[in-house]
Design an enzyme around this catalytic site. Structure first.
Site, short mmCIF file in Angstrom:
data_model
loop_
_atom_site.label_atom_id
_atom_site.label_comp_id
_atom_site.label_asym_id
_atom_site.label_seq_id
_atom_site.Cartn_x
_atom_site.Cartn_y
_atom_site.Cartn_z
N HIS A 24 -11.25 8.39 2.92
CA HIS A 24 -11.08 9.51 3.88
C HIS A 24 -11.73 10.82 3.42
O HIS A 24 -11.12 11.87 3.28
CB HIS A 24 -9.63 9.69 4.34
CG HIS A 24 -8.57 9.89 3.30
ND1 HIS A 24 -8.67 10.79 2.29
CD2 HIS A 24 -7.34 9.32 3.16
CE1 HIS A 24 -7.57 10.78 1.57
NE2 HIS A 24 -6.76 9.87 2.07
N HIS A 78 5.65 4.74 -0.75
CA HIS A 78 4.77 5.66 -0.01
C HIS A 78 4.20 4.91 1.20
O HIS A 78 3.78 3.76 1.07
CB HIS A 78 3.67 6.11 -0.97
CG HIS A 78 2.61 7.00 -0.40
ND1 HIS A 78 2.83 7.90 0.61
CD2 HIS A 78 1.31 7.15 -0.75
CE1 HIS A 78 1.71 8.55 0.86
NE2 HIS A 78 0.77 8.12 0.06
N GLU A 80 1.48 5.68 3.11
CA GLU A 80 0.05 5.70 3.45
C GLU A 80 -0.52 4.28 3.38
O GLU A 80 -0.15 3.46 2.54
CB GLU A 80 -0.71 6.66 2.53
CG GLU A 80 -2.09 6.96 3.09
CD GLU A 80 -2.80 8.16 2.44
OE1 GLU A 80 -2.28 8.73 1.47
OE2 GLU A 80 -3.89 8.52 2.94
N ASP A 82 -3.04 2.69 2.41
CA ASP A 82 -3.62 1.98 1.26
C ASP A 82 -2.53 1.29 0.44
O ASP A 82 -2.84 0.44 -0.40
CB ASP A 82 -4.48 2.90 0.38
CG ASP A 82 -3.82 4.22 0.03
OD1 ASP A 82 -3.00 4.70 0.82
OD2 ASP A 82 -4.12 4.76 -1.04
N HIS A 145 2.30 12.90 -2.41
CA HIS A 145 1.68 13.92 -1.64
C HIS A 145 2.00 13.82 -0.17
O HIS A 145 1.43 14.57 0.64
CB HIS A 145 0.15 13.90 -1.85
CG HIS A 145 -0.53 12.68 -1.26
ND1 HIS A 145 -1.58 12.82 -0.39
CD2 HIS A 145 -0.30 11.37 -1.35
CE1 HIS A 145 -2.01 11.62 0.00
NE2 HIS A 145 -1.25 10.74 -0.58
N ASP A 164 1.18 7.52 -5.83
CA ASP A 164 -0.16 8.09 -5.99
C ASP A 164 -0.29 8.98 -7.23
O ASP A 164 -1.41 9.17 -7.74
CB ASP A 164 -0.52 8.93 -4.76
CG ASP A 164 -1.07 8.11 -3.62
OD1 ASP A 164 -1.74 7.10 -3.89
OD2 ASP A 164 -0.83 8.47 -2.46
N TYR A 191 -9.26 12.81 -8.94
CA TYR A 191 -8.17 12.39 -8.06
C TYR A 191 -7.19 13.56 -7.85
O TYR A 191 -6.79 13.88 -6.73
CB TYR A 191 -7.45 11.20 -8.71
CG TYR A 191 -6.44 10.54 -7.83
CD1 TYR A 191 -6.79 9.45 -7.04
CD2 TYR A 191 -5.14 11.01 -7.74
CE1 TYR A 191 -5.86 8.85 -6.21
CE2 TYR A 191 -4.22 10.43 -6.92
CZ TYR A 191 -4.58 9.34 -6.16
OH TYR A 191 -3.67 8.75 -5.34
N HIS A 224 -2.96 3.54 -8.09
CA HIS A 224 -4.43 3.40 -8.16
C HIS A 224 -4.85 3.46 -9.63
O HIS A 224 -4.36 4.32 -10.39
CB HIS A 224 -5.14 4.56 -7.46
CG HIS A 224 -4.88 4.64 -5.98
ND1 HIS A 224 -5.39 3.75 -5.08
CD2 HIS A 224 -4.18 5.55 -5.26
CE1 HIS A 224 -5.02 4.10 -3.85
NE2 HIS A 224 -4.28 5.19 -3.93
FE1 FEO Z 1 -1.41 8.52 -0.42
FE2 FEO Z 1 -2.98 6.10 -2.29
O1 FEO Z 1 -2.19 6.88 -0.77
#
Ligand code: FEO
Length: 394
Positions: A24, A78, A80, A82, A145, A164, A191, A224
């Site tokens: 993104h 989370h 999101e 991903d 976040h 994250d 990051y 990640h």
């Molecule tokens: Fe906020 Fe890795 O997604």
């Protein structure tokens, strides 16, 4: 990549995305990973899932350790996509009635994403879930976040699933910090700068809170990149340093140019900065990705922005950069503007007003040049660089 036992009966079952190059708007030029963790205990538990396209791979990874149907609890730290894009596939596989633990906001957000009446079990901050020999403690980390974000902590192994936070977009065969060493830090820094910078005050509060709790940490497992096990305090200390945003004697001259006039001005400003010992870099917006520039903004004491005037406004890449930087709310910066124009020349005023709105200390009205800068114009640019150098902290 095959599952890896990161602690006794706790497995990394995530997926490596070698090919992602744009996350993104963030340039992930070395790919990423979506980390998911499986805990074998009396109640087998899965922490987080992966991007939708990797859901089958996640299930295949889990199957190498245990029959996915034996998973009893699913935890979503989370929403999101991903990390929860693969959730529908996982719930279908493990059983749609299995309890799904998430924060209260996570419950709302997952419901709005999936429109499924799953067996949601919203948890309180500090809530505990007994898995058998070990337990999970949930820590709400709102706006780190997303409003739904939370951490899950295993006190028996002193292991934190940090969602994250503390992550890095890096695809590699290494799973631990000691396998990659210092090479991982630029990825962690990038990051932070692109995902978490705007939440710096919350990060400092969180670290203070966690320090008060005396939360023992042997391993920090983000969603990640690599897992921090050799010295988890290293990344926490780095987060504190990055969050504090102490300005260095470093300046970025970020610009675009149509016919090299604004570029000539940029180079003269860089030379003026360098004359007084400031680390200065000209950053052409079509040569540098916005996410790499923001990584350098993190500890820069000054950001000087240049744009030609195009159709009475900013050059499009400059607008893009200013919008991106505004959203990330960098602090403690000196700002200035410059640019060449043909006949109207609004760009410098527009940049100044945007820098002021971002609470930059705009220490000069800025420099405009009509068409091509002459020697005098370039000298003014050089002097602007020197003025900014004198204003930067020693
Ligand atoms: Fe906020 Fe890795 O997604």
């Amino acid at each position: 990549m095959k599952p890896i036992e990161i602690a006794k009966d706790i497995f990394w079952v995530g997926c490596i995305d070698w090919n992602i190059r744009d996350f993104h708007g963030y340039s992930t030029y070395q790919g990423s990973t979506y980390n998911s963790y499986l805990i074998l205990d009396d109640h087998v538990t899965l922490i987080d899932t992966v991007k939708k396209a990797f859901a089958d791979q996640l299930i295949a990874n889990i199957s190498q350790v245990i029959d996915p149907k034996k998973i009893e609890y699913v935890v979503s730290n989370h929403t999101e996509m991903d990390h929860s894009g693969g959730l529908a596939r996982v719930m279908h596989k493990v059983g749609e009635d299995k309890p799904l633990y998430c924060s209260k906001v996570g419950h709302k957000n997952l419901s709005m994403h999936f429109h499924k009446n799953w067996n949601y079990q919203p948890v309180e901050n500090g809530g505990e879930l007994i898995l058998g020999k070990r337990s999970l403690t949930f820590l709400e980390t709102r706006m780190l976040h997303w409003p739904d974000s939370m951490f899950s902590y295993v006190k028996q192994e002193r292991l934190l699933f940090s969602s994250d936070a503390f992550g890095q977009h890096y695809a590699g065969l290494e799973r631990f910090d000691d396998q990659i060493g210092e090479k991982i830090m630029p990825h962690a820094r990038k990051y932070f700068a692109n995902i978490l910078l705007l939440y710096s005050p919350l990060i400092l509060d969180l670290v203070a809170k966690v320090t008060d709790m005396k939360l023992a940490l042997d391993m920090v497992c983000p969603d990640h990149g690599i897992i921090w096990r050799s010295d988890p305090s290293k990344i926490i200390k780095a987060y504190v340093e990055w969050s504090e945003q102490k300005p260095k004697r470093k300046a970025l001259v970020v610009y675009d140019t149509m016919w090299e006039s604004t570029e000539k001005m940029a180079h003269a400003i860089v030379e003026g900065l360098g004359k007084d010992g400031v680390e200065a870099v000209p950053m052409h917006l079509r040569k540098w990705h916005r996410s790499d520039i923001i990584t350098e903004v993190l500890d820069a004491g000054a950001v000087i922005v240049g744009s030609p005037t195009l159709n009475n406004g900013l050059f499009p890449t400059v607008s893009d950069f200013m919008t991106y930087m505004k959203g990330l709310r960098p602090k403690n910066k000196i700002g200035a503007a410059f640019g060449s124009y043909g006949w109207s020349g609004e760009a410098v005023k527009l940049i100044n007003s945007q820098l002021e709105a971002m609470k930059f200390d705009v220490i000069d009205p800025g420099i405009t040049t009509q068409f091509v800068p002459d020697e005098k114009g370039l000298e003014q640019c050089f002097e602007l660089g020197r003025k900014i150098a004198r204003a930067l902290p020693e």
